[in-house]
Motif scaffolding. Structure first.
Motif, short mmCIF file in Angstrom:
data_model
loop_
_atom_site.label_atom_id
_atom_site.label_comp_id
_atom_site.label_asym_id
_atom_site.label_seq_id
_atom_site.Cartn_x
_atom_site.Cartn_y
_atom_site.Cartn_z
N ARG A 197 0.83 -1.20 0.00
CA ARG A 197 0.00 0.00 0.00
C ARG A 197 0.87 1.25 0.00
O ARG A 197 1.84 1.34 0.75
N LEU A 198 0.52 2.21 -0.85
CA LEU A 198 1.24 3.48 -0.88
C LEU A 198 0.95 4.27 0.39
O LEU A 198 -0.20 4.54 0.71
N LEU A 199 2.01 4.62 1.12
CA LEU A 199 1.87 5.34 2.38
C LEU A 199 1.98 6.84 2.20
O LEU A 199 1.18 7.61 2.74
N LYS A 200 3.00 7.26 1.46
CA LYS A 200 3.21 8.69 1.27
C LYS A 200 4.15 8.92 0.10
O LYS A 200 4.81 7.99 -0.39
N THR A 201 4.20 10.15 -0.35
CA THR A 201 5.09 10.54 -1.43
C THR A 201 5.97 11.69 -0.94
O THR A 201 5.62 12.39 0.02
N SER A 202 7.10 11.87 -1.60
CA SER A 202 7.96 13.00 -1.25
C SER A 202 8.53 13.62 -2.51
O SER A 202 8.72 12.94 -3.52
N ARG A 203 8.82 14.91 -2.43
CA ARG A 203 9.46 15.64 -3.52
C ARG A 203 10.70 16.34 -2.97
O ARG A 203 10.66 16.89 -1.85
N TYR A 204 11.77 16.32 -3.75
CA TYR A 204 13.03 16.96 -3.35
C TYR A 204 13.15 18.28 -4.09
O TYR A 204 13.16 18.31 -5.33
N GLU A 205 13.27 19.38 -3.33
CA GLU A 205 13.20 20.70 -3.93
C GLU A 205 14.29 21.63 -3.37
O GLU A 205 15.05 21.26 -2.48
N ASN A 206 14.30 22.86 -3.92
CA ASN A 206 15.19 23.95 -3.46
C ASN A 206 16.66 23.50 -3.41
O ASN A 206 17.32 23.61 -2.38
N PHE A 207 17.16 23.02 -4.54
CA PHE A 207 18.55 22.58 -4.60
C PHE A 207 19.48 23.79 -4.50
O PHE A 207 19.24 24.84 -5.09
N ASP A 208 20.55 23.61 -3.72
CA ASP A 208 21.53 24.68 -3.52
C ASP A 208 22.91 24.05 -3.36
O ASP A 208 23.03 22.88 -2.97
N THR A 209 23.95 24.82 -3.67
CA THR A 209 25.31 24.31 -3.55
C THR A 209 25.71 24.28 -2.09
O THR A 209 25.85 25.31 -1.44
N ILE A 210 25.90 23.07 -1.57
CA ILE A 210 26.27 22.87 -0.17
C ILE A 210 27.37 21.82 -0.11
O ILE A 210 27.20 20.71 -0.63
N LEU A 211 28.49 22.17 0.47
CA LEU A 211 29.63 21.26 0.62
C LEU A 211 30.01 20.64 -0.72
O LEU A 211 30.24 19.43 -0.83
N GLY A 212 30.03 21.47 -1.77
CA GLY A 212 30.52 21.05 -3.07
C GLY A 212 29.54 20.32 -3.95
O GLY A 212 29.90 19.89 -5.05
N GLU A 213 28.28 20.16 -3.51
CA GLU A 213 27.27 19.48 -4.32
C GLU A 213 25.98 20.28 -4.33
O GLU A 213 25.68 21.01 -3.39
N MET A 214 25.21 20.14 -5.42
CA MET A 214 23.85 20.71 -5.45
C MET A 214 22.94 19.75 -4.71
O MET A 214 22.65 18.64 -5.18
N ARG A 215 22.52 20.16 -3.51
CA ARG A 215 21.74 19.27 -2.65
C ARG A 215 20.33 19.83 -2.42
O ARG A 215 20.14 21.05 -2.39
N PRO A 216 19.34 18.95 -2.21
CA PRO A 216 18.00 19.45 -1.88
C PRO A 216 17.97 20.00 -0.47
O PRO A 216 18.46 19.36 0.46
N THR A 217 17.42 21.19 -0.30
CA THR A 217 17.30 21.77 1.03
C THR A 217 15.87 21.70 1.55
O THR A 217 15.60 22.13 2.68
N ARG A 218 14.97 21.18 0.73
CA ARG A 218 13.57 21.01 1.16
C ARG A 218 13.03 19.68 0.66
O ARG A 218 13.24 19.31 -0.50
N ILE A 219 12.33 18.96 1.54
CA ILE A 219 11.62 17.73 1.17
C ILE A 219 10.17 17.91 1.58
O ILE A 219 9.88 18.29 2.73
N ILE A 220 9.27 17.67 0.65
CA ILE A 220 7.83 17.79 0.93
C ILE A 220 7.23 16.39 0.94
O ILE A 220 7.28 15.67 -0.06
N MET A 221 6.69 15.99 2.09
CA MET A 221 6.08 14.67 2.25
C MET A 221 4.57 14.80 2.36
O MET A 221 4.07 15.57 3.19
N GLU A 222 3.86 14.03 1.54
CA GLU A 222 2.40 14.08 1.54
C GLU A 222 1.82 12.71 1.86
O GLU A 222 2.25 11.69 1.31
#
Length: 257
Positions: A197-222
């Motif tokens: 059964r599907l419990l939840k979904t998430s989206r990875y957003e607001n990528f920014d350069t952090i410690l040498g990589e473009m990383r997601p700074t926001r995760i939205i869980m529904e």
């Protein structure tokens, strides 16, 4: 059979395959380039969080149609994605609680309780966020990946991975993960129960350069079961930090108050 007859037979057989509904498809791009499901997952994990020891703050805001908005703040200390400490910093009423993870073993220390209490990764921490979502964000160590297909979303080509839990102790028994083909950034994920059964979904957003990589700074869980319940995780102040082994022990938890 002469050469002309042989070529005619081959051409006829190929035509029957095509027009009979059996189509010959080329391998997916990952197979053509030698990229494996494991390497895709490893690259996505490295983008989400550094491999070494680090510290990061996480603010979680949960909204729901029938509840007032909740706000929590945590400080996470992680060493190699196998050991971590999660400290509750807000609200003030819960400040002082500390979660310790070693491998996939989890304990919580509360000032009012003399001994740490055992937890599971799948238990809910707050809103749509499970303990494992904060304490152990390690897909590579917890799942067997399989490349299902490639998919285009908003003009971006993505690998779609099916992640199967290596045992029952993992946070979710199955995860579908969409990973950008060109950058290997995680795009979205779906989380499933043991029954499928599907419990939840998430989206990875607001990528920014952090410690040498473009990383997601926001995760939205529904919540997939309860419409309108959403948790937003905002990551900030990520930095590398030397974290000794002695920090990740039950006996050391009391010193973190």
């Amino acid at each position: 059979m002469n050469l002309h007859s042989l070529l005619f037979s081959l051409a006829t057989g190929f035509s029957l395959l095509i027009h009979g509904g059996i189509s010959l498809s080329s391998p997916p791009p990952a197979e053509q380039t030698g990229i494996t499901a494991q390497s895709i997952l490893e690259k996505a994990d490295e983008i989400r969080f550094p491999r070494g020891s680090f510290q990061v703050n996480v603010a979680i805001r949960t909204t729901s149609p029938d509840h007032s908005e909740d706000h929590y703040q945590y400080q996470v200390l992680s060493r190699g994605n196998e050991n971590s400490i999660v400290r509750i910093t807000e609200p003030a009423s819960e400040r002082g609680q500390v979660i310790l993870m070693k491998g996939r073993d989890l304990w919580v220390f509360m000032p009012s309780v003399s001994q740490p209490v055992r937890l599971s990764l799948s238990q809910r921490l707050t809103g749509q966020v499970a303990n494992g979502d904060i304490a152990r964000a390690n897909f590579t160590g917890d799942y067997h990946p399989q490349l299902l297909r490639t998919e285009s979303i908003n003009g971006e080509n993505c690998y779609v991975l099916e992640l199967t839990g290596i045992d029952r102790s993992v946070t979710y028994q199955k995860v579908l993960l969409w990973v950008n083909q060109s950058s290997f950034r995680p795009y979205k994920a779906e989380f499933y129960s043991v029954s499928g059964r599907l419990l939840k979904t998430s989206r990875y957003e607001n990528f920014d350069t952090i410690l040498g990589e473009m990383r997601p700074t926001r995760i939205i869980m529904e919540d997939a079961l309860k419409s309108g319940e959403v948790s937003v995780l905002d990551y900030s102040d990520m930095k590398l930090r030397d974290l000794p082994d002695k920090l990740f022990t039950k006996d050391y938890l009391k010193r973190l108050e």
